[in-house]
Design an enzyme around this catalytic site. Sequence first.
Site, PDB file in Angstrom:
ATOM      1  N   GLU A  11      54.128  18.535  48.233  1.00  0.00           N
ATOM      2  CA  GLU A  11      54.640  18.966  49.532  1.00  0.00           C
ATOM      3  C   GLU A  11      53.922  18.240  50.671  1.00  0.00           C
ATOM      4  O   GLU A  11      54.521  17.912  51.702  1.00  0.00           O
ATOM      5  CB  GLU A  11      54.477  20.481  49.697  1.00  0.00           C
ATOM      6  CG  GLU A  11      55.353  21.313  48.772  1.00  0.00           C
ATOM      7  CD  GLU A  11      56.826  21.073  49.031  1.00  0.00           C
ATOM      8  OE1 GLU A  11      57.277  21.307  50.164  1.00  0.00           O
ATOM      9  OE2 GLU A  11      57.528  20.638  48.096  1.00  0.00           O
TER      10      GLU A  11
ATOM     11  N   TRP B  72      55.606  15.001  50.994  1.00  0.00           N
ATOM     12  CA  TRP B  72      56.859  15.112  51.760  1.00  0.00           C
ATOM     13  C   TRP B  72      56.564  15.044  53.252  1.00  0.00           C
ATOM     14  O   TRP B  72      57.311  14.439  54.029  1.00  0.00           O
ATOM     15  CB  TRP B  72      57.561  16.426  51.430  1.00  0.00           C
ATOM     16  CG  TRP B  72      58.467  16.388  50.246  1.00  0.00           C
ATOM     17  CD1 TRP B  72      58.274  16.952  49.023  1.00  0.00           C
ATOM     18  CD2 TRP B  72      59.759  15.740  50.179  1.00  0.00           C
ATOM     19  NE1 TRP B  72      59.342  16.701  48.204  1.00  0.00           N
ATOM     20  CE2 TRP B  72      60.267  15.965  48.877  1.00  0.00           C
ATOM     21  CE3 TRP B  72      60.508  15.000  51.079  1.00  0.00           C
ATOM     22  CZ2 TRP B  72      61.510  15.480  48.460  1.00  0.00           C
ATOM     23  CZ3 TRP B  72      61.746  14.519  50.666  1.00  0.00           C
ATOM     24  CH2 TRP B  72      62.233  14.747  49.376  1.00  0.00           C
TER      25      TRP B  72
ATOM     26  N   TRP C   4      82.624  18.209  63.798  1.00  0.00           N
ATOM     27  CA  TRP C   4      82.096  19.565  63.698  1.00  0.00           C
ATOM     28  C   TRP C   4      82.982  20.537  64.478  1.00  0.00           C
ATOM     29  O   TRP C   4      83.507  20.196  65.531  1.00  0.00           O
ATOM     30  CB  TRP C   4      80.673  19.614  64.254  1.00  0.00           C
ATOM     31  CG  TRP C   4      79.709  18.661  63.605  1.00  0.00           C
ATOM     32  CD1 TRP C   4      79.275  17.477  64.104  1.00  0.00           C
ATOM     33  CD2 TRP C   4      79.069  18.823  62.335  1.00  0.00           C
ATOM     34  NE1 TRP C   4      78.403  16.870  63.238  1.00  0.00           N
ATOM     35  CE2 TRP C   4      78.251  17.674  62.138  1.00  0.00           C
ATOM     36  CE3 TRP C   4      79.110  19.806  61.352  1.00  0.00           C
ATOM     37  CZ2 TRP C   4      77.468  17.514  60.995  1.00  0.00           C
ATOM     38  CZ3 TRP C   4      78.332  19.639  60.214  1.00  0.00           C
ATOM     39  CH2 TRP C   4      77.533  18.515  60.039  1.00  0.00           C
TER      40      TRP C   4
ATOM     41  N   ASN D 116      60.098  28.762  53.770  1.00  0.00           N
ATOM     42  CA  ASN D 116      60.679  27.435  53.594  1.00  0.00           C
ATOM     43  C   ASN D 116      62.002  27.451  52.834  1.00  0.00           C
ATOM     44  O   ASN D 116      62.955  26.760  53.207  1.00  0.00           O
ATOM     45  CB  ASN D 116      59.695  26.515  52.870  1.00  0.00           C
ATOM     46  CG  ASN D 116      60.196  25.083  52.802  1.00  0.00           C
ATOM     47  OD1 ASN D 116      60.434  24.462  53.835  1.00  0.00           O
ATOM     48  ND2 ASN D 116      60.383  24.562  51.608  1.00  0.00           N
TER      49      ASN D 116
ATOM     50  N   TRP E 156      74.389  19.904  62.952  1.00  0.00           N
ATOM     51  CA  TRP E 156      72.999  20.153  62.563  1.00  0.00           C
ATOM     52  C   TRP E 156      72.040  20.061  63.749  1.00  0.00           C
ATOM     53  O   TRP E 156      70.984  20.703  63.763  1.00  0.00           O
ATOM     54  CB  TRP E 156      72.571  19.177  61.464  1.00  0.00           C
ATOM     55  CG  TRP E 156      72.666  17.717  61.847  1.00  0.00           C
ATOM     56  CD1 TRP E 156      73.736  16.895  61.713  1.00  0.00           C
ATOM     57  CD2 TRP E 156      71.623  16.911  62.423  1.00  0.00           C
ATOM     58  NE1 TRP E 156      73.444  15.627  62.172  1.00  0.00           N
ATOM     59  CE2 TRP E 156      72.156  15.604  62.604  1.00  0.00           C
ATOM     60  CE3 TRP E 156      70.309  17.159  62.785  1.00  0.00           C
ATOM     61  CZ2 TRP E 156      71.412  14.562  63.143  1.00  0.00           C
ATOM     62  CZ3 TRP E 156      69.556  16.114  63.330  1.00  0.00           C
ATOM     63  CH2 TRP E 156      70.108  14.834  63.514  1.00  0.00           C
TER      64      TRP E 156
ATOM     65  N   TRP F  43      66.758  19.133  58.622  1.00  0.00           N
ATOM     66  CA  TRP F  43      68.138  19.323  59.088  1.00  0.00           C
ATOM     67  C   TRP F  43      69.031  18.183  58.631  1.00  0.00           C
ATOM     68  O   TRP F  43      70.191  18.392  58.278  1.00  0.00           O
ATOM     69  CB  TRP F  43      68.162  19.479  60.610  1.00  0.00           C
ATOM     70  CG  TRP F  43      67.829  20.878  60.999  1.00  0.00           C
ATOM     71  CD1 TRP F  43      66.625  21.361  61.437  1.00  0.00           C
ATOM     72  CD2 TRP F  43      68.707  22.014  60.933  1.00  0.00           C
ATOM     73  NE1 TRP F  43      66.700  22.712  61.636  1.00  0.00           N
ATOM     74  CE2 TRP F  43      67.964  23.140  61.349  1.00  0.00           C
ATOM     75  CE3 TRP F  43      70.033  22.176  60.570  1.00  0.00           C
ATOM     76  CZ2 TRP F  43      68.518  24.415  61.405  1.00  0.00           C
ATOM     77  CZ3 TRP F  43      70.594  23.442  60.632  1.00  0.00           C
ATOM     78  CH2 TRP F  43      69.838  24.544  61.039  1.00  0.00           C
TER      79      TRP F  43
END
Length: 479
Positions: A266, A269, A297, A332, A350, A373
């Site tokens: 993590e 990331w 959208w 998360n 988004w 996102w």
Amino acid sequence: MQTVVWFRRDLRIQDNKALYHACRDLGQDELILLFQANPEQFIEDSPNHQAFFASVGYFKEKIDEQAQLQVMVGEPVELFKKLKKQLPDWQRIYYNEDTSGFGAERDQAAEEFFKENEITSHAYQDAYLHGADEIKNQQGEHYKVFTPYHKKWAEQTKETPLKVDFQPQAVQQKVLFPKDEEQFKKLLEKLPENQRPLGEAAAKKRLEKFIKNSVKDYQKSRDIPSLDQTSHLSRFLRTGEISIRTVWQLVEAATSSEGRKVFQQELCWRDFYNMIYSFAPKQKNQPLQDQFQHIKWENDVALFDCWKEGQTGFPIVDAAMRQLQTTGWMHNRLRMIVASFLTKDLLIDWRWGEQYFQKMLIDYDPASNIGGWQWAASTGTDAVPYFRIFNPTTQSERFDQKGEFIREYVTELANVPNKFIHQPESLSKEEQEEYGVILGEDYPKPIVDHKERRKQAISMYEASKEFARETSEGKQKDD
């Protein structure tokens, strides 16, 4: 002469690269500790804003017990002009750099000022285990996919924490800008009381608690919201109240386990998303995958409001959004669920969600949140394919099996038994009365049909891909 240390999102004394090097190189210089509050970055009525400045206020309080943290309010370069006028002998500045977003633009403008005024600047990569430019493939290019990036990242030696020889007696004790100090004091007075635990000591305590109680089983427990076994370190890393090197060192020293391995991934990331954002600075406003620039959208404001208020009729989504409103934080796994729901079920851009998270999350980090996102919307590199769409009900059944988290935040459903907790719309009228929740009155019916919206979402993405393909072919013919 004076040496300035410019604090930003590194609100600590220990293992602070800029402060470490400034103290090491200080000689006979007077040390100026500086924080600039830029009103351009203020967000009205924002838990994010409130949490950050609560941390700044606490940091200043601790510094002022033994030295003085100078505070200036305004646009950075203009403030540096003011500072140079006040301190004509100022010749050096030390700070921890930003390489993405607003911070990178601010640093570039500041560097131009330093050069023009013959001020020697020393900038350091302090916020990540590996900076944006450190991990490259064999061609010397930046990775676009996480797995090979992680493999290379894991092979690299991690820096160890630095012990800062802080010298309070060398720090300028006089308040240089009293009006700015007073303005900052008024800003702090507006903050809500009872902010979260603050400062280096609290951050270290949180880390030690996580290592002792949770890291071993992190891979199993991290996805279960009711267990609350995530590290909760992101809020401290966001303000720099703890260094990423300290986190790594203490986690690395813990007993080897699958949980420790997953947690360290993590942290990778985190570096990966920072790298992506640094070399794709427009990703805050543009999809990383060009083929999804043409998505139409729906952007229904009423549906967006239902999402924000936790009134969608999908219990796990509503519980998550209410957790965010109540605490300024969200688990998360839930972040992924609500982001997918907004983009794939409500068909809302988004960027609307990312901006709302920026306002509400106390641990908001542009690189990781925008990356998240883009992932949810399937518009970023290394993204989940657009046709793989979270089903909020099955996610709820899997990660909140007994509905414990749902009942904590969606209190209307407190008495609903487990077999209905994930789909209360399946309750009969008699059962609604029995369990004290009338659908459409006490709790909303689902605002969309997931199966239908899934089909619409896939069609919407495919239409964007097709338009991009036709446009590209048309340009090639013209050329």
